[in-house]
Design a protein around this motif. Structure first.
Motif, PDB file in Angstrom:
ATOM      1  N   ILE A 104       0.841  -1.199   0.000  1.00 49.59           N
ATOM      2  CA  ILE A 104       0.000   0.000   0.000  1.00 49.59           C
ATOM      3  C   ILE A 104       0.876   1.249   0.000  1.00 49.59           C
ATOM      4  CG2 ILE A 104      -1.713   1.316   1.314  1.00 49.59           C
ATOM      5  CD1 ILE A 104      -2.746  -1.371   2.404  1.00 49.59           C
ATOM      6  N   VAL A 105       1.871   1.277   0.888  1.00 50.18           N
ATOM      7  CA  VAL A 105       2.733   2.451   1.007  1.00 50.18           C
ATOM      8  C   VAL A 105       3.624   2.604  -0.227  1.00 50.18           C
ATOM      9  CG1 VAL A 105       4.623   3.467   2.337  1.00 50.18           C
ATOM     10  CG2 VAL A 105       2.700   2.414   3.521  1.00 50.18           C
ATOM     11  N   THR A 106       4.176   1.503  -0.718  1.00 55.73           N
ATOM     12  CA  THR A 106       5.057   1.565  -1.886  1.00 55.73           C
ATOM     13  C   THR A 106       4.322   2.086  -3.112  1.00 55.73           C
ATOM     14  OG1 THR A 106       6.445  -0.255  -1.067  1.00 55.73           O
ATOM     15  CG2 THR A 106       6.515   0.199  -3.434  1.00 55.73           C
ATOM     16  N   ASN A 107       3.112   1.591  -3.336  1.00 55.47           N
ATOM     17  CA  ASN A 107       2.362   2.018  -4.513  1.00 55.47           C
ATOM     18  C   ASN A 107       1.894   3.467  -4.408  1.00 55.47           C
ATOM     19  OD1 ASN A 107       2.633  -0.501  -5.687  1.00 55.47           O
ATOM     20  ND2 ASN A 107       0.722  -1.271  -4.860  1.00 55.47           N
ATOM     21  N   SER A 108       1.412   3.865  -3.230  1.00 56.13           N
ATOM     22  CA  SER A 108       0.827   5.199  -3.082  1.00 56.13           C
ATOM     23  C   SER A 108       1.871   6.288  -2.846  1.00 56.13           C
ATOM     24  CB  SER A 108      -0.201   5.216  -1.943  1.00 56.13           C
ATOM     25  OG  SER A 108       0.369   4.775  -0.734  1.00 56.13           O
ATOM     26  N   LEU A 109       3.082   5.923  -2.453  1.00 57.21           N
ATOM     27  CA  LEU A 109       4.129   6.922  -2.257  1.00 57.21           C
ATOM     28  C   LEU A 109       5.247   6.774  -3.293  1.00 57.21           C
ATOM     29  CD1 LEU A 109       4.636   7.189   1.621  1.00 57.21           C
ATOM     30  CD2 LEU A 109       3.445   8.783   0.112  1.00 57.21           C
ATOM     31  N   PHE A 110       5.898   5.611  -3.314  1.00 53.51           N
ATOM     32  CA  PHE A 110       7.065   5.461  -4.191  1.00 53.51           C
ATOM     33  C   PHE A 110       6.676   5.407  -5.665  1.00 53.51           C
ATOM     34  CE2 PHE A 110      10.203   2.854  -6.474  1.00 53.51           C
ATOM     35  CZ  PHE A 110      11.333   3.634  -6.266  1.00 53.51           C
ATOM     36  N   MET A 111       5.722   4.524  -6.026  1.00 55.28           N
ATOM     37  CA  MET A 111       5.350   4.412  -7.436  1.00 55.28           C
ATOM     38  C   MET A 111       4.726   5.711  -7.949  1.00 55.28           C
ATOM     39  SD  MET A 111       2.821   1.765  -9.475  1.00 55.28           S
ATOM     40  CE  MET A 111       3.348   0.333  -8.548  1.00 55.28           C
ATOM     41  N   LEU A 112       3.815   6.289  -7.159  1.00 51.40           N
ATOM     42  CA  LEU A 112       3.181   7.540  -7.567  1.00 51.40           C
ATOM     43  C   LEU A 112       4.204   8.672  -7.615  1.00 51.40           C
ATOM     44  CD1 LEU A 112       0.482   8.955  -8.253  1.00 51.40           C
ATOM     45  CD2 LEU A 112       0.242   9.441  -5.803  1.00 51.40           C
ATOM     46  N   LEU A 345       7.269  12.918  -2.378  1.00 54.27           N
ATOM     47  CA  LEU A 345       6.641  11.630  -2.079  1.00 54.27           C
ATOM     48  C   LEU A 345       7.694  10.535  -1.920  1.00 54.27           C
ATOM     49  CD1 LEU A 345       3.567  11.652  -4.524  1.00 54.27           C
ATOM     50  CD2 LEU A 345       3.560  12.024  -2.061  1.00 54.27           C
ATOM     51  N   VAL A 346       8.685  10.539  -2.796  1.00 52.53           N
ATOM     52  CA  VAL A 346       9.757   9.537  -2.711  1.00 52.53           C
ATOM     53  C   VAL A 346      10.542   9.713  -1.412  1.00 52.53           C
ATOM     54  CG1 VAL A 346      11.905   8.720  -3.758  1.00 52.53           C
ATOM     55  CG2 VAL A 346       9.945   9.272  -5.205  1.00 52.53           C
ATOM     56  N   PHE A 347      10.795  10.957  -0.994  1.00 50.98           N
ATOM     57  CA  PHE A 347      11.509  11.211   0.259  1.00 50.98           C
ATOM     58  C   PHE A 347      10.737  10.668   1.463  1.00 50.98           C
ATOM     59  CE2 PHE A 347      13.887  15.127  -1.576  1.00 50.98           C
ATOM     60  CZ  PHE A 347      14.830  14.271  -2.125  1.00 50.98           C
ATOM     61  N   ILE A 348       9.421  10.834   1.461  1.00 54.99           N
ATOM     62  CA  ILE A 348       8.606  10.290   2.558  1.00 54.99           C
ATOM     63  C   ILE A 348       8.760   8.772   2.629  1.00 54.99           C
ATOM     64  CG2 ILE A 348       6.258   9.986   3.440  1.00 54.99           C
ATOM     65  CD1 ILE A 348       5.545  12.675   2.160  1.00 54.99           C
ATOM     66  N   TYR A 349       8.745   8.139   1.454  1.00 54.94           N
ATOM     67  CA  TYR A 349       8.912   6.683   1.407  1.00 54.94           C
ATOM     68  C   TYR A 349      10.284   6.270   1.938  1.00 54.94           C
ATOM     69  CZ  TYR A 349       9.277   1.969  -0.495  1.00 54.94           C
ATOM     70  OH  TYR A 349       9.451   0.621  -0.637  1.00 54.94           O
ATOM     71  N   VAL A 350      11.318   6.991   1.560  1.00 56.88           N
ATOM     72  CA  VAL A 350      12.675   6.678   2.031  1.00 56.88           C
ATOM     73  C   VAL A 350      12.766   6.845   3.551  1.00 56.88           C
ATOM     74  CG1 VAL A 350      15.098   7.360   1.920  1.00 56.88           C
ATOM     75  CG2 VAL A 350      13.743   7.235  -0.168  1.00 56.88           C
ATOM     76  N   ILE A 351      12.097   7.850   4.096  1.00 52.04           N
ATOM     77  CA  ILE A 351      12.065   8.032   5.556  1.00 52.04           C
ATOM     78  C   ILE A 351      11.484   6.797   6.228  1.00 52.04           C
ATOM     79  CG2 ILE A 351      10.964   9.330   7.438  1.00 52.04           C
ATOM     80  CD1 ILE A 351      11.159  11.820   5.635  1.00 52.04           C
ATOM     81  N   PHE A 352      10.380   6.289   5.687  1.00 54.44           N
ATOM     82  CA  PHE A 352       9.767   5.085   6.240  1.00 54.44           C
ATOM     83  C   PHE A 352      10.724   3.892   6.155  1.00 54.44           C
ATOM     84  CE2 PHE A 352       5.167   6.594   5.189  1.00 54.44           C
ATOM     85  CZ  PHE A 352       5.211   7.427   6.287  1.00 54.44           C
TER      86      PHE A 352
END
Length: 367
Positions: A104-112, A345-352
């Motif tokens: 869910i997180v990968t698709n909605s943050l990293f992919m998007l 959005l990618v930065f938020i994913y990297v933080i996670f």
């Protein structure tokens, strides 16, 4: 067979299919080489997922909008579902839950985000139909609220709390599947005019004959199941060797590997200024995971798992899913994008990812 051979010849990603027989041979010869098997199975799943995705699209393209949408809903995340079922059978419930939340997180943050970034580097500002983004974001928000509900029984005594969590999870699973079905009805039947876009044209895509597509779908599904068994069997030992927790493997590695084929399509579409397709793939896949794959796994756990699985995630997973969902709701409300939005959005994913790697669930002050 010409369309399949043509696809294999012109797609560098599918050249990695040579890894599939290698991992099967290595598993037979040296089953104790867990780290090698882990790496090889990850590399093998990526091209299999790409081939599975292409076969699914070819079948769906010949069945009409309604049935095609249902097929994509059922088979679009088949790779993640097969891996999760293999983990269910092995009793690796942390891996299963981490892969659900991670997808869910990968698709909605990293992919998007990566789609916005790659598209924005080529096009100054990009527009897309925000109706689709709003629908998927609303479905994700409802699913996230459902994930919060089982936490309410966490404070009960152990025996009673576990029973209540399982019962609540079954009820939520039925509710989520029903909501996803209604979402399909809304977007594909009663209000489909709201979601139309020229970006979704597939005129340039070469469709396979139906027999070839179905045969490929069946054959690749079997191979994905075999490789997934090897992956799940080696993941725990390999994770210990590489210093990776089951939560990190499921949340990051499984989620990225399972969505590799979808990412390739979404990124390519964004570069061609077909951002509607990218947003639909990213958020549509996330909503599929939240409202279809996750509840199906809960119900399947009663059949294939050593014990029933509930929807009670560790607090950090729920927090990250909630943040990703709210962020997606906020971002897609405008219907416009630029590269800097994607970078954020990618930065938020990297933080996670960094947080989950350094402070895995169960450690002191875990997320």
């Amino acid at each position: 067979m010409n369309p399949l051979l043509r696809e294999l010849r012109h797609s560098p990603l599918l050249w990695m299919l040579v890894v599939v027989p290698i991992v099967l041979v290595v598993e037979t010869v040296t089953p104790s080489a867990h780290t090698v098997l882990f790496v090889l199975s990850v590399l093998a799943i990526v091209p299999l997922a790409a081939l599975l995705s292409h076969a699914t699209e070819s079948v769906a393209a010949r069945t009409g909008d309604a049935i095609g949408g249902l097929l994509n809903a059922t088979l679009g995340n088949l790779t993640e579902l097969i891996i999760a079922v293999a983990a269910l059978r092995a009793g690796e419930y942390m891996l299963v839950k981490a892969s659900i939340a991670g997808a869910i997180v990968t698709n909605s943050l990293f992919m998007l985000g990566a789609s916005f970034l790659l598209g924005g580097l080529r096009h100054h500002v990009q527009d897309y139909n925000r109706a689709g983004g709003r629908l998927y974001s609303a479905l994700l928000l409802m699913a996230t609220i459902a994930l919060l509900a089982p936490a309410a029984v966490a404070e009960l005594d152990l025996a009673r709390g576990e029973t209540m969590a399982q019962r609540l999870s079954v009820g939520l699973a039925v509710l989520l599947i029903s909501a996803y079905g209604l979402g399909l009805l809304f977007s594909l039947k009663t209000h489909k005019e709201l979601f139309g876009s020229d970006d979704h044209s597939k005129a340039s895509q070469v469709e396979w004959p139906l027999g070839l597509a179905v045969g490929t779908l069946i054959g690749v599904t079997v191979l994905v199941a075999l490789v997934s068994e090897i992956f799940v069997g080696s993941v725990q030992k390999a994770g210990e060797t590489l210093g990776l927790s089951p939560a990190f493997v499921g949340f990051i590695i499984v989620a990225i590997v399972g969505a590799a084929a979808e990412m390739a399509v979404a990124f390519s579409a964004a570069r061609k200024n077909r951002l509607d397709m990218s947003v639909g793939i990213a958020l549509g896949s996330a909503s599929q995971i939240a409202l279809f794959v996750a509840p199906v796994l809960v119900l399947l756990s009663y059949l294939v798992g050593p014990k029933p699985m509930d929807l009670q995630f560790w607090p950090g997973a729920v927090t990250m899913v909630m943040i990703a969902t709210v962020t997606a709701c906020f971002i897609t409300n405008s219907g416009r994008s630029a590269w800097f939005i994607g970078a954020l959005l990618v930065f938020i994913y990297v933080i996670f990812a960094m947080t989950l790697y350094m402070v895995p669930p169960g450690s002191h002050a875990a997320i």
